[in-house]
Design a protein around this motif. Structure first.
Motif, mmCIF file in Angstrom:
data_model
loop_
_atom_site.group_PDB
_atom_site.id
_atom_site.type_symbol
_atom_site.label_atom_id
_atom_site.label_comp_id
_atom_site.label_asym_id
_atom_site.label_seq_id
_atom_site.Cartn_x
_atom_site.Cartn_y
_atom_site.Cartn_z
ATOM 1 N N UNK A 176 0.840 -1.199 0.000
ATOM 2 C CA UNK A 176 0.000 0.000 0.000
ATOM 3 C C UNK A 176 0.875 1.250 0.000
ATOM 4 N N UNK A 177 1.926 1.251 0.814
ATOM 5 C CA UNK A 177 2.839 2.391 0.861
ATOM 6 C C UNK A 177 3.557 2.590 -0.460
ATOM 7 N N UNK A 178 3.932 1.500 -1.090
ATOM 8 C CA UNK A 178 4.601 1.572 -2.384
ATOM 9 C C UNK A 178 3.678 2.160 -3.447
ATOM 10 N N UNK A 179 2.425 1.733 -3.454
ATOM 11 C CA UNK A 179 1.455 2.266 -4.406
ATOM 12 C C UNK A 179 1.225 3.751 -4.152
ATOM 13 N N UNK A 180 1.127 4.131 -2.892
ATOM 14 C CA UNK A 180 0.935 5.533 -2.538
ATOM 15 C C UNK A 180 2.121 6.370 -3.009
ATOM 16 N N UNK A 181 3.326 5.881 -2.823
ATOM 17 C CA UNK A 181 4.520 6.606 -3.272
ATOM 18 C C UNK A 181 4.520 6.754 -4.794
ATOM 19 N N UNK A 182 4.096 5.713 -5.496
ATOM 20 C CA UNK A 182 4.006 5.788 -6.955
ATOM 21 C C UNK A 182 3.021 6.866 -7.385
ATOM 22 N N UNK A 183 1.890 6.925 -6.690
ATOM 23 C CA UNK A 183 0.908 7.962 -6.990
ATOM 24 C C UNK A 183 1.507 9.342 -6.797
ATOM 25 N N UNK A 184 2.121 9.570 -5.655
ATOM 26 C CA UNK A 184 2.635 10.906 -5.349
ATOM 27 C C UNK A 184 3.751 11.302 -6.312
ATOM 28 N N UNK A 185 4.578 10.364 -6.710
ATOM 29 C CA UNK A 185 5.627 10.666 -7.692
ATOM 30 C C UNK A 185 5.030 11.033 -9.043
ATOM 31 N N UNK A 186 4.016 10.313 -9.465
ATOM 32 C CA UNK A 186 3.389 10.608 -10.751
ATOM 33 C C UNK A 186 2.571 11.892 -10.705
ATOM 34 N N UNK A 187 1.937 12.160 -9.587
ATOM 35 C CA UNK A 187 1.148 13.385 -9.460
ATOM 36 C C UNK A 187 2.045 14.615 -9.546
ATOM 37 N N UNK A 188 3.271 14.525 -9.056
ATOM 38 C CA UNK A 188 4.201 15.649 -9.130
ATOM 39 C C UNK A 188 4.567 16.001 -10.571
ATOM 40 N N UNK A 189 4.309 15.103 -11.504
ATOM 41 C CA UNK A 189 4.636 15.349 -12.907
ATOM 42 C C UNK A 189 3.623 16.247 -13.611
ATOM 43 N N UNK A 190 2.475 16.496 -12.975
ATOM 44 C CA UNK A 190 1.508 17.415 -13.573
ATOM 45 C C UNK A 190 2.109 18.813 -13.603
#
Length: 99
Positions: A20-34
């Protein structure tokens, strides 16, 4: 199903806090690309709420946690595509973004 999801879910369909933490980190990393501030902040708030809900389901051993996790992995693919599309367009910097 991609390899990250396969590694996160073992054959007995058990979730772990690490996955779950890994998925959350992936989300936050990708969201920063906006490139657009409004999109970035919207998705941060949205997925923080989603992960709070997933963590609550996981903590209470709710059977919906696995389905919710799988739904979030599908949405991560959507976020990745959306960030690519967002980067194709130039947005003016907002006043709140000025450093």
């Amino acid at each position: 199903m991609n390899t990250a999801v396969k590694s996160a879910l073992n054959t007995s369909k058990q979730l772990s806090q690490q996955s779950i933490s890994s998925l959350n980190a992936s989300y936050m990393n990708n969201i920063q690309l906006f490139t657009n501030y409004n999109f970035r902040e919207y998705f941060k708030r949205k997925y923080q709420r989603e992960f709070e809900k997933l963590n609550k389901e996981f903590a209470t051993n709710d059977s919906n946690a696995i389905n919710h996790y799988e739904q979030l992995t599908e949405e991560l693919r959507l976020i990745k595509r959306q960030t690519i599309i967002n980067q194709l367009y130039k947005f003016d910097e907002l006043i709140v973004e000025q450093k």
